[in-house]
Design an enzyme around this catalytic site. Structure first.
Site, PDB file in Angstrom:
ATOM      1  N   HIS A 141       6.060  -6.540  -0.854  1.00  0.00           N
ATOM      2  CA  HIS A 141       4.873  -6.057  -1.556  1.00  0.00           C
ATOM      3  C   HIS A 141       5.294  -4.927  -2.503  1.00  0.00           C
ATOM      4  O   HIS A 141       6.185  -4.139  -2.177  1.00  0.00           O
ATOM      5  CB  HIS A 141       3.818  -5.563  -0.553  1.00  0.00           C
ATOM      6  CG  HIS A 141       2.502  -5.299  -1.211  1.00  0.00           C
ATOM      7  ND1 HIS A 141       2.261  -4.156  -1.932  1.00  0.00           N
ATOM      8  CD2 HIS A 141       1.377  -6.056  -1.299  1.00  0.00           C
ATOM      9  CE1 HIS A 141       1.026  -4.222  -2.435  1.00  0.00           C
ATOM     10  NE2 HIS A 141       0.466  -5.362  -2.061  1.00  0.00           N
TER      11      HIS A 141
ATOM     12  N   ASN B 122      -5.084  -8.592   2.731  1.00  0.00           N
ATOM     13  CA  ASN B 122      -4.069  -7.563   2.991  1.00  0.00           C
ATOM     14  C   ASN B 122      -4.825  -6.258   3.213  1.00  0.00           C
ATOM     15  O   ASN B 122      -5.277  -5.628   2.270  1.00  0.00           O
ATOM     16  CB  ASN B 122      -3.120  -7.458   1.781  1.00  0.00           C
ATOM     17  CG  ASN B 122      -2.134  -6.315   1.938  1.00  0.00           C
ATOM     18  OD1 ASN B 122      -2.017  -5.717   3.007  1.00  0.00           O
ATOM     19  ND2 ASN B 122      -1.408  -6.012   0.861  1.00  0.00           N
ATOM     20  N   TRP B 123      -4.979  -5.914   4.474  1.00  0.00           N
ATOM     21  CA  TRP B 123      -5.779  -4.720   4.805  1.00  0.00           C
ATOM     22  C   TRP B 123      -5.065  -3.426   4.420  1.00  0.00           C
ATOM     23  O   TRP B 123      -5.669  -2.367   4.411  1.00  0.00           O
ATOM     24  CB  TRP B 123      -6.091  -4.691   6.313  1.00  0.00           C
ATOM     25  CG  TRP B 123      -7.062  -5.728   6.776  1.00  0.00           C
ATOM     26  CD1 TRP B 123      -7.623  -6.748   6.044  1.00  0.00           C
ATOM     27  CD2 TRP B 123      -7.621  -5.856   8.108  1.00  0.00           C
ATOM     28  NE1 TRP B 123      -8.482  -7.489   6.822  1.00  0.00           N
ATOM     29  CE2 TRP B 123      -8.498  -6.964   8.091  1.00  0.00           C
ATOM     30  CE3 TRP B 123      -7.457  -5.148   9.298  1.00  0.00           C
ATOM     31  CZ2 TRP B 123      -9.211  -7.360   9.229  1.00  0.00           C
ATOM     32  CZ3 TRP B 123      -8.158  -5.547  10.417  1.00  0.00           C
ATOM     33  CH2 TRP B 123      -9.038  -6.646  10.388  1.00  0.00           C
TER      34      TRP B 123
ATOM     35  N   GLY C 243      -6.581  -7.572  -1.465  1.00  0.00           N
ATOM     36  CA  GLY C 243      -6.530  -6.250  -0.852  1.00  0.00           C
ATOM     37  C   GLY C 243      -7.926  -5.710  -0.592  1.00  0.00           C
ATOM     38  O   GLY C 243      -8.586  -6.057   0.384  1.00  0.00           O
ATOM     39  N   GLY C 244      -8.412  -4.859  -1.500  1.00  0.00           N
ATOM     40  CA  GLY C 244      -9.678  -4.162  -1.319  1.00  0.00           C
ATOM     41  C   GLY C 244     -10.829  -5.059  -0.876  1.00  0.00           C
ATOM     42  O   GLY C 244     -11.581  -4.709   0.047  1.00  0.00           O
TER      43      GLY C 244
HETATM   44  P1  PGA Z   1      -6.053  -5.483  -4.422  1.00  0.00           P
HETATM   45  O1  PGA Z   1      -4.653  -5.568  -3.657  1.00  0.00           O
HETATM   46  O2  PGA Z   1      -6.774  -6.789  -4.195  1.00  0.00           O
HETATM   47  O3  PGA Z   1      -6.777  -4.320  -3.806  1.00  0.00           O
HETATM   48  O4  PGA Z   1      -5.758  -5.268  -5.872  1.00  0.00           O
HETATM   49  C1  PGA Z   1      -3.927  -6.758  -3.592  1.00  0.00           C
HETATM   50  C2  PGA Z   1      -2.617  -6.507  -2.873  1.00  0.00           C
HETATM   51  O5  PGA Z   1      -2.004  -5.451  -3.070  1.00  0.00           O
HETATM   52  O6  PGA Z   1      -2.147  -7.371  -2.095  1.00  0.00           O
END
Ligand code: PGA
Length: 247
Positions: free
Chosen positions: A94, A9-10, A230-231
């Site tokens: 989300h 998830n960019w 995400g990150g």
């Molecule tokens: P994160 O985000 O891996 O940066 O914690 C995950 C997401 O919100 O889908």
């Protein structure tokens, strides 16, 4: 055995040049991945990334989809448009959209319905805040969020992907322990099983600070069928390590 799914998830990150570099690095590092892979990118980059990953094992996802079919909804993108553009997944519900765009459980359920109707797989996010966890309400909250989607989507429910993302673990570096995550995944699996004979088929992803170091342990849990990342999905070596952990 069901294939795991690792979806990046960019969020609101990227540029034409950065996307191209990231996708090229991913493609160069992928050899026979044992799992399904997707990247969910900002809407303006869907077409670019779709072209970059053509003929590769990487699918493309959107980060949102409209609850409406078409018409006077300025700024919205419909599920039919995503489908026509070759987009396989759409994240819905989300926590950042629930929080900053005030999306209710009912709206999230409609978005999932629109996606399913057009052949786009919704990745339905559920998860509790820290205050809710501390008040002992985790189960109640995630069940309420998923119940709305089950109620609206009936027998199609086995076609969705679910992502359990504890809000307190998103972007914070705090991860749910494998046992904490598995406990919630088991609750969600049981809830799906009450609604469909095909609950085992549904991929339930974990999301929230998943990274190269903690992925293998999380992904080894019985009901954790992948990750929404995400990150760590913005750095090719990290995302490739998570993919490698998903066998
Ligand atoms: P994160 O985000 O891996 O940066 O914690 C995950 C997401 O919100 O889908």
């Amino acid at each position: 055995m069901k294939k795991k799914l690792i979806a990046g998830n960019w969020k609101m990150n990227g540029s034409l040049a950065a996307n191209e570099a990231l996708i090229k690095a991913l493609l160069a590092g992928l050899n026979n991945p044992g799992c399904a892979i997707a990247v969910c990118v900002p809407a303006i980059y869907l077409a670019q990334v779709r072209t970059l990953v053509a003929e590769s094992p990487i699918d493309v996802g959107a980060q949102d989809v409209s609850q409406h079919e078409s018409g006077a909804f300025t700024g919205e993108i419909s599920a039919a448009m995503l489908k026509e553009a070759g987009i396989r997944y759409a994240i819905v519900g989300h926590s950042e959209r629930r929080q900053y765009h005030l999306e209710s459980d009912a709206v999230v359920a409609l978005k999932a319905q629109r996606a399913l109707a057009c052949g786009v797989t919704p990745i339905v996010c559920v998860g509790e805040t820290l205050a809710e966890r501390e008040a002992g309400k985790t189960e109640e909250v995630v069940k309420r969020q998923l119940a709305a989607v089950i109620h609206t989507n009936g027998h199609c429910i086995s076609e969705i992907v679910v992502a359990y993302e504890p809000v307190w673990a998103i972007g914070t570096g705090k991860t749910a322990s494998p046992e904490q995550a598995q406990a919630v995944h088991a609750v969600l699996r049981a809830q799906l099983a009450a609604a469909t004979p095909n609950a085992e088929r549904v991929q339930i992803l974990y999301g929230g600070s998943m990274n190269a170091a903690n992925a293998a342990q999380l992904l080894s849990q019985a009901d954790i069928d992948g990750g929404l990342v995400g990150g760590a999905s913005l750095k090719a070596p990290d995302f490739l390590s998570i993919i490698a952990a998903a066998l």
